[in-house]
Design a protein around this motif. Structure first.
Motif, mmCIF file in Angstrom:
data_model
loop_
_atom_site.group_PDB
_atom_site.id
_atom_site.type_symbol
_atom_site.label_atom_id
_atom_site.label_comp_id
_atom_site.label_asym_id
_atom_site.label_seq_id
_atom_site.Cartn_x
_atom_site.Cartn_y
_atom_site.Cartn_z
ATOM 1 N N VAL A 222 0.844 -1.080 0.146
ATOM 2 C CA VAL A 222 -0.091 -0.044 0.022
ATOM 3 C C VAL A 222 0.675 1.242 -0.087
ATOM 4 N N ARG A 223 2.089 1.118 0.857
ATOM 5 C CA ARG A 223 2.887 2.384 0.689
ATOM 6 C C ARG A 223 3.516 2.423 -0.541
ATOM 7 N N LYS A 224 3.678 1.372 -1.182
ATOM 8 C CA LYS A 224 4.360 1.526 -2.657
ATOM 9 C C LYS A 224 3.347 2.325 -3.520
ATOM 10 N N ALA A 225 2.104 1.937 -3.587
ATOM 11 C CA ALA A 225 1.050 2.293 -4.198
ATOM 12 C C ALA A 225 1.118 3.889 -3.782
ATOM 13 N N ILE A 226 0.902 4.320 -2.851
ATOM 14 C CA ILE A 226 0.874 5.630 -2.407
ATOM 15 C C ILE A 226 2.190 6.630 -3.008
ATOM 16 N N GLU A 227 3.118 5.952 -2.795
ATOM 17 C CA GLU A 227 4.394 6.501 -3.402
ATOM 18 C C GLU A 227 4.565 6.752 -4.608
ATOM 19 N N LEU A 228 3.997 5.773 -5.645
ATOM 20 C CA LEU A 228 3.724 5.858 -7.001
ATOM 21 C C LEU A 228 2.565 7.173 -7.271
ATOM 22 N N ALA A 229 1.797 7.033 -6.553
ATOM 23 C CA ALA A 229 0.508 7.899 -6.816
ATOM 24 C C ALA A 229 1.179 9.472 -6.467
ATOM 25 N N GLN A 230 1.889 9.632 -5.605
ATOM 26 C CA GLN A 230 2.441 10.833 -5.274
ATOM 27 C C GLN A 230 3.457 11.323 -6.166
ATOM 28 N N LYS A 231 4.238 10.433 -6.873
ATOM 29 C CA LYS A 231 5.138 10.707 -8.187
ATOM 30 C C LYS A 231 4.349 11.386 -9.296
ATOM 31 N N CYS A 232 3.077 10.812 -9.295
ATOM 32 C CA CYS A 232 2.282 11.299 -10.498
ATOM 33 C C CYS A 232 1.703 13.056 -10.312
ATOM 34 N N GLU A 233 1.942 13.227 -9.079
ATOM 35 C CA GLU A 233 1.501 14.521 -8.994
ATOM 36 C C GLU A 233 2.672 15.487 -9.042
ATOM 37 N N HIS A 234 3.977 15.233 -8.874
ATOM 38 C CA HIS A 234 4.912 15.928 -8.608
ATOM 39 C C HIS A 234 5.894 15.882 -9.880
ATOM 40 N N GLU A 235 6.251 17.030 -10.353
ATOM 41 C CA GLU A 235 7.500 16.963 -11.427
ATOM 42 C C GLU A 235 8.731 16.792 -10.790
ATOM 43 N N CYS A 236 9.615 15.961 -11.087
ATOM 44 C CA CYS A 236 10.757 15.662 -10.578
ATOM 45 C C CYS A 236 11.811 15.833 -11.591
ATOM 46 N N GLY A 237 12.989 16.846 -11.332
ATOM 47 C CA GLY A 237 13.957 16.964 -12.159
ATOM 48 C C GLY A 237 13.618 17.033 -13.453
ATOM 49 N N GLY A 238 12.196 17.667 -13.932
ATOM 50 C CA GLY A 238 11.896 17.898 -15.494
ATOM 51 C C GLY A 238 11.454 16.625 -15.898
ATOM 52 N N VAL A 239 11.239 15.459 -15.095
ATOM 53 C CA VAL A 239 10.502 14.168 -15.381
ATOM 54 C C VAL A 239 9.309 14.245 -14.960
ATOM 55 N N TYR A 240 8.229 14.248 -15.715
ATOM 56 C CA TYR A 240 6.816 14.084 -15.010
ATOM 57 C C TYR A 240 6.341 12.494 -15.140
#
Length: 90
Positions: free
Chosen positions: A12-30
């Protein structure tokens, strides 16, 4: 109705982490994961079928007790099915 799947807290924590990555741009990579892609990255807990419980009970009882096999097998099976039902009804 879709089959109910169970996941560990780690999954579940892994799923939350992936979902949060969807919402943030990280180093120019979305990161643009869909809900389906996130779910596909998880590993559900597999509960045994009633048939698998019966087979395991037969094997276990045959290897452990020569007396009262039917009673022991029935108790083993009933307990395993009860536990499975408790997990599914959470």
């Amino acid at each position: 109705m879709a089959q109910q799947k169970l996941y560990t807290e780690k999954e579940v924590r892994k799923a939350i982490e992936l979902a949060q990555k969807c919402e943030h741009e990280c180093g120019g990579v979305y990161f643009d994961y869909t809900e389906t892609e996130i779910i596909e990255n998880l590993t559900p807990i597999e509960l045994p079928s009633d048939e698998e419980i019966e087979k395991k009970a037969n094997k276990y009882v045959e290897n452990k007790w020569e007396y009262a096999q039917d009673e022991c097998k029935e108790t083993f099976t009933d307990c395993a099915k009860w536990l499975k039902e408790q997990i599914l009804n959470q």
